[in-house]
Scaffold this active site. Structure first.
Site, PDB file in Angstrom:
ATOM      1  N   SER A 236       0.846  -1.182   0.000  1.00  0.00           N
ATOM      2  CA  SER A 236       0.000   0.000   0.000  1.00  0.00           C
ATOM      3  C   SER A 236       0.889   1.241   0.000  1.00  0.00           C
ATOM      4  O   SER A 236       1.749   1.370  -0.871  1.00  0.00           O
ATOM      5  CB  SER A 236      -0.938  -0.043   1.207  1.00  0.00           C
ATOM      6  OG  SER A 236      -1.879   1.005   1.161  1.00  0.00           O
ATOM      7  N   ARG A 305     -13.045   7.122   8.165  1.00  0.00           N
ATOM      8  CA  ARG A 305     -12.643   5.714   8.175  1.00  0.00           C
ATOM      9  C   ARG A 305     -13.660   4.843   7.443  1.00  0.00           C
ATOM     10  O   ARG A 305     -13.286   3.875   6.769  1.00  0.00           O
ATOM     11  CB  ARG A 305     -12.482   5.222   9.613  1.00  0.00           C
ATOM     12  CG  ARG A 305     -11.937   3.804   9.724  1.00  0.00           C
ATOM     13  CD  ARG A 305     -10.559   3.686   9.095  1.00  0.00           C
ATOM     14  NE  ARG A 305      -9.944   2.390   9.355  1.00  0.00           N
ATOM     15  CZ  ARG A 305      -8.696   2.074   9.047  1.00  0.00           C
ATOM     16  NH1 ARG A 305      -7.917   2.960   8.455  1.00  0.00           N
ATOM     17  NH2 ARG A 305      -8.210   0.887   9.324  1.00  0.00           N
ATOM     18  N   ASP A 446      -8.578  -5.274  -6.184  1.00  0.00           N
ATOM     19  CA  ASP A 446      -8.204  -4.037  -5.491  1.00  0.00           C
ATOM     20  C   ASP A 446      -8.779  -2.838  -6.256  1.00  0.00           C
ATOM     21  O   ASP A 446      -8.464  -2.645  -7.431  1.00  0.00           O
ATOM     22  CB  ASP A 446      -6.680  -3.936  -5.412  1.00  0.00           C
ATOM     23  CG  ASP A 446      -6.191  -2.805  -4.524  1.00  0.00           C
ATOM     24  OD1 ASP A 446      -6.968  -1.876  -4.237  1.00  0.00           O
ATOM     25  OD2 ASP A 446      -5.010  -2.848  -4.126  1.00  0.00           O
ATOM     26  N   HIS A 483      -7.925  -4.465  -1.614  1.00  0.00           N
ATOM     27  CA  HIS A 483      -6.643  -3.882  -1.206  1.00  0.00           C
ATOM     28  C   HIS A 483      -6.079  -4.550   0.042  1.00  0.00           C
ATOM     29  O   HIS A 483      -4.863  -4.636   0.214  1.00  0.00           O
ATOM     30  CB  HIS A 483      -6.822  -2.386  -0.968  1.00  0.00           C
ATOM     31  CG  HIS A 483      -5.549  -1.650  -0.738  1.00  0.00           C
ATOM     32  ND1 HIS A 483      -4.547  -1.564  -1.686  1.00  0.00           N
ATOM     33  CD2 HIS A 483      -5.094  -0.978   0.352  1.00  0.00           C
ATOM     34  CE1 HIS A 483      -3.538  -0.864  -1.202  1.00  0.00           C
ATOM     35  NE2 HIS A 483      -3.832  -0.502   0.034  1.00  0.00           N
ATOM     36  N   ASP A 484      -6.943  -5.032   0.923  1.00  0.00           N
ATOM     37  CA  ASP A 484      -6.492  -5.647   2.178  1.00  0.00           C
ATOM     38  C   ASP A 484      -5.905  -7.042   1.993  1.00  0.00           C
ATOM     39  O   ASP A 484      -5.540  -7.682   2.989  1.00  0.00           O
ATOM     40  CB  ASP A 484      -7.643  -5.719   3.181  1.00  0.00           C
ATOM     41  CG  ASP A 484      -7.808  -4.421   3.962  1.00  0.00           C
ATOM     42  OD1 ASP A 484      -6.989  -3.506   3.779  1.00  0.00           O
ATOM     43  OD2 ASP A 484      -8.771  -4.322   4.746  1.00  0.00           O
TER      44      ASP A 484
END
Length: 506
Positions: A236, A305, A446, A483-484
């Protein structure tokens, strides 16, 4: 009296009568305020009217809706008189701190006359000091990538680091830092400005990814005596840093791993981070960054968030995980969190809103937006730092303009080259890595750093003459975590990392 005078006087009487009527109406719908008072009017209550105050026969059609999600925010705001304390303000332990008394000139003006970097290490540095690996973090991560005796809590990359793991501490000396701009031991907006003893807040200068890695390089050489890394590794934002470190210090690293990163930030990612910053800064408790020792902008932080979490995972994963399920289908739908996906986002926001300093989120996310390894960008940054150094600037040149930016006509300001020119500029900027072994990993699902951005890294390096680039893309059949994936898919991500780190390179 002539006819004109009569008409005028009649008009004045009508206006006066209308004005009094309007005043009477206003008096009925607005709170009364003493005209000599300098205080704000008493705010109108946001609570619904009590049933007893409604005249008989005039009851509303429906009862007012309850809003437990707002009750939570309001209760937390009131509770700051006695707690909870934000996690980032508490005494964090388990890391070492490198304090640099040598100033750090920054890419966009400004200066840190001295700074701290928090770092943790695992494994043993060999006699030649040649087996060190620097782990670069994502946006909000601390230096605690792996548990150890001084901090037994699981690290953010716990299963990837350790004896016989993907990053084998039997073979390598592993280092992880909290970046400058952060809030977990390194200098950032919540730190004390040594010039006046007050917190920097938004007097902290704008920083870049390159500023972060130059500070890390100083830690390695000045504190740890390491002149060359075995590898620079990151995911990232860390994938940006791993490339940045190599571009700035190609002689100081043996190989590079960039996972779910990019060579330059693109509009979609910038837009998503901008939206998070706007949500945060719109919270009245942000106070333009000067909220320390008072109520922090927890509501804006929570919303920021939640927006970020949407970009970290993928739609197909959420389809399988949540579908259209509601948290409690026995109850009527609500405007607060109702669907399972909503309760998930709400939970992520609640969990994070007091864990990370809001100002750090603003500064570090902006650094991600500014990231660009193109030659022209790097040359401008060097020119900025050189100019600041030769003029002896104290850092005031980093101040923002008093009026908002305005879009300029393209024929007057042409700072953005066309696609081909931009590609050539990026190739020129990364050509310094032509002899560097580089491993790039992307994930098809992603949406924050789409896999075409990792392909761009690979193509640009190859166009610059690099014949030692390896590329892996994990398809949606392998991972739907978006993405995680770099945090969750141990085998799919960890196995190729281990292979690349341990392979012999001539």
């Amino acid at each position: 009296m002539n006819r004109s005078t009569s008409v005028v006087r009649a008009a004045v009487r009508n206006i006066s009568s209308s004005s009094k009527s309007l005043q009477a109406i206003a008096a009925r719908v607005t709170p009364s305020v003493n005209s000599t008072s300098h205080h704000s009017p008493t705010p109108v209550s946001r609570e619904p009217p009590a049933s007893s105050s409604i005249p008989v026969g005039k009851r509303p059609t429906n009862e007012p809706m309850s809003f437990p999600c707002l009750d939570v925010l309001e209760h937390r705001t009131r509770s700051f008189d006695s707690g909870p304390e934000p996690t980032y303000t508490q005494n964090l332990t388990g890391f070492d701190v490198y304090h640099s008394v040598q100033s750090l000139r920054l890419d966009h003006g400004g200066i840190l006359h001295e700074f701290d970097i928090a770092y943790e290490t695992w494994g043993t540095l060999n006699k030649e000091r040649s087996n060190a690996i620097l782990i670069h973090t994502g946006l909000s991560a601390s230096s605690h990538a792996k548990s150890h005796s001084r901090n037994p809590a699981p690290g953010w990359w716990e299963k990837f680091i350790g004896p016989d793991c993907s990053i084998d501490t039997n073979k390598f000396f592993v280092i992880c830092t909290n970046v400058i701009g952060g809030c977990y031991g390194s200098s950032g907006p919540s730190s004390i400005d040594p010039a006046d003893g007050e917190r920097y807040a938004t007097r902290f200068p704008i920083i870049t990814i390159d500023d972060m890695t130059r500070a890390q390089h100083r830690l390695l050489t000045e504190q740890l005596g390491i002149n060359k890394l075995h590898a620079s590794v990151g995911s990232s934002m860390g994938g940006m840093q791993s490339l940045s470190f190599g571009v700035q210090f190609p002689e100081a690293v043996g190989r590079i791993i960039s996972i779910s990163g990019c060579a330059r930030s693109h509009p979609y990612s910038i837009a998503m981070r901008h939206t998070q910053r706007q949500a945060l800064m719109a919270d009245p408790n942000w106070r333009r960054g000067f909220y320390y020792d008072s109520v922090p902008p927890h509501a804006g932080m929570k919303l920021a968030r939640e927006i970020a979490t949407i970009t970290y995972r993928s739609g197909p994963e959420w389809e399988q995980r949540f579908g259209r399920k509601r948290a409690d289908p026995r109850k009527s739908p609500a405007l607060c969190a109702d669907f399972l996906i909503e309760t998930y986002l709400d939970h992520q926001g609640e969990k994070f809103c007091l864990q990370y300093d809001p100002n750090s989120l603003l500064y570090v996310s902006k650094a991600m937006d500014l990231f660009d390894l193109s030659l022209s960008t790097r040359q401008q940054a060097v020119a900025n730092r050189t100019r600041e150094s030769t003029t002896g600037s104290d850092g005031t040149t980093c101040a923002l303009p008093q009026t908002p930016y305005e879009e300029q006509p393209e024929d007057q300001v042409r700072y953005q080259p066309n696609f081909d020119e931009a590609r050539e500029d990026l190739v020129a900027g990364m050509k310094i890595l032509r002899d560097m072994p580089v491993f790039v990993l992307g994930v098809e699902s992603d949406i924050l750093f789409p896999s075409w951005q990792q392909k761009e890294i690979v193509d640009v390096l190859r166009d610059g003459g690099n014949r030692s680039v390896e590329h892996v893309e994990l398809g949606s059949d392998v991972s739907l975590f978006g993405h995680d994936t770099f945090l969750l898919s141990l085998n799919e991500v960890g196995t190729p990392i281990k292979k690349f780190l341990e392979k012999e390179i001539n």
